[in-house]
Write a protein that holds these residues in place. Structure first.
Motif, PDB file in Angstrom:
ATOM      1  N   ALA A 150     -39.666  83.923  30.675  1.00 38.12           N
ATOM      2  CA  ALA A 150     -38.450  84.261  29.803  1.00 38.12           C
ATOM      3  C   ALA A 150     -38.944  83.991  28.323  1.00 38.12           C
ATOM      4  CB  ALA A 150     -37.299  83.988  30.412  1.00 38.12           C
ATOM      5  N   VAL A 151     -39.188  85.110  27.544  1.00 37.94           N
ATOM      6  CA  VAL A 151     -39.595  84.733  26.036  1.00 37.94           C
ATOM      7  C   VAL A 151     -38.151  84.944  25.263  1.00 37.94           C
ATOM      8  CG1 VAL A 151     -40.990  84.962  24.083  1.00 37.94           C
ATOM      9  CG2 VAL A 151     -41.809  84.736  26.354  1.00 37.94           C
ATOM     10  N   THR A 152     -37.599  84.063  24.350  1.00 38.01           N
ATOM     11  CA  THR A 152     -36.563  84.612  23.972  1.00 38.01           C
ATOM     12  C   THR A 152     -36.870  84.245  22.266  1.00 38.01           C
ATOM     13  OG1 THR A 152     -35.430  82.480  24.066  1.00 38.01           O
ATOM     14  CG2 THR A 152     -34.857  84.020  25.393  1.00 38.01           C
ATOM     15  N   GLY A 153     -36.093  85.425  21.638  1.00 33.99           N
ATOM     16  CA  GLY A 153     -36.283  85.551  20.043  1.00 33.99           C
ATOM     17  C   GLY A 153     -35.560  86.694  19.757  1.00 33.99           C
ATOM     18  N   ALA A 154     -36.059  87.585  18.454  1.00 36.91           N
ATOM     19  CA  ALA A 154     -35.107  88.598  18.136  1.00 36.91           C
ATOM     20  C   ALA A 154     -35.334  89.476  19.084  1.00 36.91           C
ATOM     21  CB  ALA A 154     -35.982  88.988  16.818  1.00 36.91           C
ATOM     22  N   ILE A 155     -36.431  89.891  19.833  1.00 36.64           N
ATOM     23  CA  ILE A 155     -36.391  90.747  21.060  1.00 36.64           C
ATOM     24  C   ILE A 155     -36.619  89.636  22.100  1.00 36.64           C
ATOM     25  CG2 ILE A 155     -37.731  92.564  22.326  1.00 36.64           C
ATOM     26  CD1 ILE A 155     -38.682  93.402  19.517  1.00 36.64           C
ATOM     27  N   ASP A 156     -35.938  89.839  23.297  1.00 33.65           N
ATOM     28  CA  ASP A 156     -36.239  88.989  24.478  1.00 33.65           C
ATOM     29  C   ASP A 156     -36.884  89.809  25.402  1.00 33.65           C
ATOM     30  OD1 ASP A 156     -34.360  86.724  23.209  1.00 33.65           O
ATOM     31  OD2 ASP A 156     -32.714  88.008  23.916  1.00 33.65           O
ATOM     32  N   LEU A 157     -37.884  89.211  26.076  1.00 31.92           N
ATOM     33  CA  LEU A 157     -38.401  89.500  27.165  1.00 31.92           C
ATOM     34  C   LEU A 157     -38.390  88.818  28.340  1.00 31.92           C
ATOM     35  CD1 LEU A 157     -41.897  90.192  25.108  1.00 31.92           C
ATOM     36  CD2 LEU A 157     -39.982  91.912  25.599  1.00 31.92           C
ATOM     37  N   VAL A 158     -38.160  89.422  29.666  1.00 31.83           N
ATOM     38  CA  VAL A 158     -38.146  88.620  30.920  1.00 31.83           C
ATOM     39  C   VAL A 158     -38.950  89.320  31.938  1.00 31.83           C
ATOM     40  CG1 VAL A 158     -36.335  87.631  32.778  1.00 31.83           C
ATOM     41  CG2 VAL A 158     -35.563  87.856  30.328  1.00 31.83           C
ATOM     42  N   CYS A 159     -39.953  88.632  32.331  1.00 29.95           N
ATOM     43  CA  CYS A 159     -41.004  89.370  32.871  1.00 29.95           C
ATOM     44  C   CYS A 159     -41.385  88.654  34.277  1.00 29.95           C
ATOM     45  CB  CYS A 159     -42.266  89.482  32.340  1.00 29.95           C
ATOM     46  SG  CYS A 159     -42.331  90.227  30.667  1.00 29.95           S
TER      47      CYS A 159
END
Lengths: 273, 273, 273
Positions: free
Chosen positions: C168-177
């Motif tokens: 789970a990478v969070t920032g302006a766009i979040d990605l949960v893979c």
């Protein structure tokens, strides 16, 4: 009576040494300031004896105890006892781990506490040598209710007699007992349990109340419990749409800051058994 | 001038390494973000040298010093000095215990500080090798007043000359001195002392101000003091019925977040002596 | 789906053991309570095994790691793995110091994590064995953008496959893979980065979401990310003139406290890739 307790705190500005957990420490400091006390935090073995010596009371909270701070709790407790200072134990999570249970029990043996303040599961752990806890919250099975009230009070009075400490159990119904007398307090709101550390805050505040009212420690402890609960009621009335537990936390501290003796006296809901 | 100081912080987003106490650390982080800096906290001896190396400034606060973090303060301070970084000392509770007094004194000997920021009792302890403190608050006997102002300033200037550090003493009247020049600042509200950690917050903020204004460190330190005091005034004006110290804490940080250079320039109340 | 995730948390009140930094720990506790979980903090090597045993999940955050707490992270992680509990890693500042990078890497080797949640610079550090970080914030050079989105997702999927952890990478766009599926989430507000610890808060909350939704861990992790971001949007809409990052912090936690399943379901902004 409670009015006088509150006013004595504001007048004397008791300095309270806190060896407390890092979760709720900032709120403990702000609540002490709100109530009229003065907080100082120190937990190193080389610092605590000096610090507790200049204070009027010591608040020991085992919420995030560790191998460095545990010896500091004993050293500070011993020194505070020597100096005749008020000492309070908040046995956070006693029953949840061997380290917490054993540390709390050993503290009870080696340090003389004016008050032990915890939830019912923590206090049962200390009373019975065992107990069920749900982490740092009281187990529902242990809950103080109108049905088990008389029985619980008589056990707490016996525990107070055995230990020489005032026993303050907080929850939906709060009980503040010595060996002969028990304040049954019904201030507060259930929503207070959605805030971390209202118990820790109360322990800090209660220490200040005992320091400033050393001739009436039982009443002072009960006054602090009523104050915290009443602040929870006043703060709840100020909640607006969209407010939640974070704002509620701030408003409770604000309500303590603004509390006067008459409001406390009038708002305190208790009976003595 | 102060306007430029503020704008340089917002433009450069200085990264500040804080070795600070666990009581007020969250507020220190949020106030640094509010002011335009970027906070990082690290206090393990194996971590601090790397962390301070990537930062622009180091804020050492001894509020909850312990045997693990004291060596980290020295190691980080030494590294920051080697790299020419800004280093600030906040000697919390110096005078209240031997450990605090000795650690602060030894830090002053072994680390070169750009600024020492404390209350008058803490700074007197460092100046005189002794002093009276009431826990972590200044003793009333030490208070800076209009009567002892000239004398206090000349002592602080001498201390600045002896140490090579800017000396920032905060209280009802704030003094920010080097060996030749002293800002006498009258921003702020007495109610700020009912919040835990406004001093700690100022130390974090001041470090960021010096990093972003390294050619004008005295002015930068004075600007940070005015900013904090002015934020206290603005926040106080926003207080509503029933608000107390917890809400006041939030509003002060909010006011720093919203401060612009013109408001600071216009609202700063100081004279130079 | 997200609605069910939220309701499962409120129904099951998952107990989460946090070994976390002292900067944001109070907010982590309050956000867990706001979301319907129950927090406990414990970091001593003699306490963590007992404590993690009574919990449903373990949240390891290395934000202020030290030589006492690092062994506790390994011991608690090992025990939690044995018991089949949910375990999450928040590698705060990985890339910023050797201690942080090495500890995070070694934790990844020796503990099986259900989720790793961090900013892109921290996750890159773990993926590549190196990375650039700006203190505890993501480096602008690493930023996830629409331009590098596909490439980033395929790298994160590969990393998830290699480690068996949800990333789970969070920032302006979040990605949960996981290795096959990626939630691309666009909730939240840029102003959330002006508050310390929104990432830490999310890690605590996400652990509770996985505990209460152990059959749908990927969806639960994505739901927690949407919840945090949506709370940031709702809180932002409640901001008034003069409010800043401190009030914003409180309002985000309040918004989580007041969130219901329908609001989350409707407000979640994501696509699956």
């Amino acid at each position: 009576m409670f009015k006088e307790c509150l006013e004595n705190v504001r007048k004397n500005v008791p300095l309270v040494h806190n060896i407390t957990n890092y979760v709720t420490v900032n709120d403990v400091a702000n609540v002490l300031l709100a109530g009229g006390g003065s907080p100082i935090m120190s937990d190193d073995i080389d610092d605590v004896v000096d610090i507790t010596s200049i204070c009027g009371g010591l608040n020991i909270n085992i919420g995030t105890l560790n191998k460095n701070t545990i010896p500091s709790m004993f050293a500070a407790g011993k020194k505070a006892n020597e100096l005749g200072h008020v000492v309070l134990l908040d046995p956070v999570g006693a029953g949840a781990s061997a380290l917490r249970t054993n540390t709390a029990n050993e503290l009870m043996e080696k340090v003389k506490f004016d008050v032990v303040r915890g939830n019912i599961s923590e206090v049962k752990t200390l009373m019975l040598g065992s107990g069920s806890t749900k982490g740092v919250d009281a187990d529902v099975a242990d809950k103080v209710t109108d049905e088990n009230l008389e029985e619980t009070i008589s056990k707490l009075k016996a525990f107070s007699k055995a230990t020489g400490s005032i026993i303050a159990v907080t929850g939906a119904i709060d009980l503040v007992c010595n060996s002969e007398k028990c304040y049954v307090i019904r201030n507060g709101k259930p929503q207070m349990s959605s805030i971390t550390g209202t118990g820790c805050q109360l322990s800090g505040l209660m220490t200040a109340y005992l320091v400033a009212n050393s001739d009436n420690k039982l009443e002072a402890a009960a006054a602090a419990v009523c104050l915290m609960g009443l602040a929870g009621e006043i703060a709840y009335d100020r909640m607006q749409d969209g407010d939640g537990n974070s704002t509620y936390r701030n408003r409770i501290i604000d309500a303590i800051y603004n509390m006067d003796g008459d409001t406390l006296e009038k708002g305190a809901k208790y009976e003595i058994k």
